[in-house]
Design an enzyme around this catalytic site. Structure first.
Site, PDB file in Angstrom:
ATOM      1  N   HIS A   1      -6.201   0.251  -0.693  1.00  0.00           N
ATOM      2  CA  HIS A   1      -6.567  -1.080  -0.199  1.00  0.00           C
ATOM      3  C   HIS A   1      -7.810  -1.617  -0.903  1.00  0.00           C
ATOM      4  CE1 HIS A   1      -4.243   0.859   3.042  1.00  0.00           C
ATOM      5  NE2 HIS A   1      -3.747  -0.358   3.221  1.00  0.00           N
TER       6      HIS A   1
ATOM      7  N   ASP B   1      -7.670   5.597  -1.203  1.00  0.00           N
ATOM      8  CA  ASP B   1      -7.315   4.375  -0.495  1.00  0.00           C
ATOM      9  C   ASP B   1      -6.801   3.319  -1.476  1.00  0.00           C
ATOM     10  OD1 ASP B   1      -7.127   2.205   1.171  1.00  0.00           O
ATOM     11  OD2 ASP B   1      -9.146   2.366   1.996  1.00  0.00           O
TER      12      ASP B   1
ATOM     13  N   CYS C   1       0.806  -1.228   0.000  1.00  0.00           N
ATOM     14  CA  CYS C   1       0.000   0.000   0.000  1.00  0.00           C
ATOM     15  C   CYS C   1       0.841   1.281   0.000  1.00  0.00           C
ATOM     16  CB  CYS C   1      -1.001  -0.001   1.154  1.00  0.00           C
ATOM     17  SG  CYS C   1      -0.285  -0.159   2.793  1.00  0.00           S
TER      18      CYS C   1
END
Length: 459
Positions: free
Chosen positions: A347, A345, A111
């Site tokens: 993820h 994000d 990430c």
């Protein structure tokens, strides 16, 4: 026979892990993000107002536009268009195997590399497209796209499980309905911008040849002892990005360089030297510079005294965002409203896209909806980025940021500083412009070793 059995077990294990990652990381887009109508929203230097006579909250997914007047609706659409136009880089699966490992996905560990890619992508967008550019098709990604992405996740999850149980090598996934080709007419300027839009995304493709793709970044990370599957913190990623830009061979990238601050200090002469270095074409000229500043916003927790400074930084149009996050997760911070940070994000586990083919699909590289997080939840370890096209831009930015640092600092020492001269003038070993044998100088290795004990925790 035993080895073959072990290989089959590993394949089944890999498929189950892929299915688990899909389930774990693919539901993030389902939650809506609400914004106050009574406070301005800042996104990478641009300010948007959603103010109305009514109080309350406003969703930016377009679901309640009918409840607000046309003027405010237009402003919300401008914000959505601007946000969606930013390049979004997330976990991917089923990409070419990473050299020296069996990994074909970065789910669970990549990430911070992805947030670093997003920051660099924004710097390149400023360089080639300018801050005013927006993707003409941004608003075509309506709410049904996020719903279909979730449906696609279910299809992939089911297919992966079925393939695991039937020992199929490649899971059969029902195709997602494809949108028809756009009917809009592109003028010369739009066509040129779209070419650069696609080219920038292609530089971040998940293939060994992509200049800033995951495979290349991991190769540069190996020189600092990092391997595929390891955790990468914001400071380490900053140096990896610098090396990746230095080593990029695409002629279009010869006019860009990256400078990483040393011990929270930006040495002005070192930056200008980079900008005024000869281009690889042999012609003298100045380069645009992306300045990366690894900092800590407190000890174990983020010091709220730094909130106003972070908001001030994200209010600058030459800010390219912040590689940060909260403990255990890295996010790309691009804006704020009140005391909440707006972020993208990484993820979210998506399928590999081959960016080498003509007219590869762009939708998965643009996020349909922003997310918000309280500043108090932010991990103190982060890297701040700025873009300066010319030496004059850098000098102006350094003056502006220095004033901001002084006004926001309640203590004697600001978060970071700009100083005149070279790092060598202050008894620091400055890293050369073109390192041939190592990713970092010995001085940098010592600093990174210290940083590595302060970074995020592995998921």
């Amino acid at each position: 026979m035993e080895a073959t059995g072990t290989d089959e077990v590993e394949k089944i294990k890999s498929k189950f892990m892929s299915a688990w990652h899909n389930m774990k990381y693919s539901w993030v887009l389902k939650t809506k993000t609400y914004f106050s109508r009574n406070s301005p929203v800042f996104l990478l230097g641009k300010c948007y107002h959603f103010k109305t006579e009514e109080s309350g909250e406003l969703s930016t997914d377009g679901s309640n536009f009918d409840k607000i007047n046309t003027e405010i609706s237009g402003n919300v659409e401008e914000f959505r268009r601007d946000f969606i136009s930013r390049i979004w880089l997330t976990y991917r699966e089923e990409f070419p195997q990473i050299k020296g490992s069996a990994l074909t996905t970065d789910c669970g560990w990549g990430c911070t590399l992805r947030t670093g890619q997003m920051l660099l992508a924004q710097g390149l967008m400023l360089h080639f497209l300018g801050r005013a550019w927006v993707w003409p098709e941004a608003l075509d990604m309506d709410s049904c796209d996020s719903e279909s992405w979730t449906s696609s996740t279910v299809r992939r999850l089911t297919a992966s499980l079925e393939a695991s149980l039937t020992a199929e090598r490649d899971p059969k996934v029902l195709p997602r309905p494809q949108r028809g080709p756009t009917s809009r007419d592109w003028d010369g300027s739009e066509m040129r911008n779209e070419i650069y839009h696609r080219k920038i995304i292609s530089w971040f493709g998940d293939s060994p040849l992509a200049a800033f793709g995951l495979h290349q970044l991991i190769e540069y990370g190996k020189k600092s002892g990092k391997m595929a599957g390891d955790w990468y913190g914001p400071a380490v990623v900053a140096h990896i990005l610098r090396k990746a830009v230095e080593e990029a061979r695409d002629p279009e990238l010869q006019g860009v360089t990256v400078y990483v601050a040393q011990d929270c200090t930006v040495y002005s002469s070192d930056v200008i030297d980079r900008q005024c270095s000869f281009l690889d074409s042999g012609k003298a000229g100045t380069k645009a510079v992306i300045i990366l500043v690894p900092v800590r916003l407190g000890g174990e927790r983020t010091n709220t005294d730094y909130l106003e400074f972070v908001k001030g930084i994200l209010s600058l149009e030459y800010c390219v965002g912040i590689i940060g996050g909260k403990p255990k997760q890295s996010y790309y911070f691009a804006g704020f409203q009140d005391d909440s940070l707006i972020y993208m994000d990484p993820h979210y586990c998506q399928s590999f896209v081959d960016v080498s083919i003509k007219d590869f699909p762009l939708e998965s590289f643009h996020c349909p909806s922003p997310k918000k997080m309280s500043f108090k939840k932010m991990d103190p370890s982060c890297t701040i980025g700025f873009y300066c096209r010319t030496v004059q831009d850098f000098e102006k930015a350094s003056e502006e940021i220095t004033k901001m640092l002084k006004s926001s600092s309640k203590e004697k020492y600001p978060l970071f500083t700009f100083v005149k001269g070279h790092s060598r003038d202050y008894d620091f070993a400055s890293s050369p412009l073109h390192e041939e044998n190592a990713l970092y100088s010995e001085d940098e290795k010592k600093r990174l070793k210290r940083f590595s004990t302060e970074e995020f925790v592995l998921l």
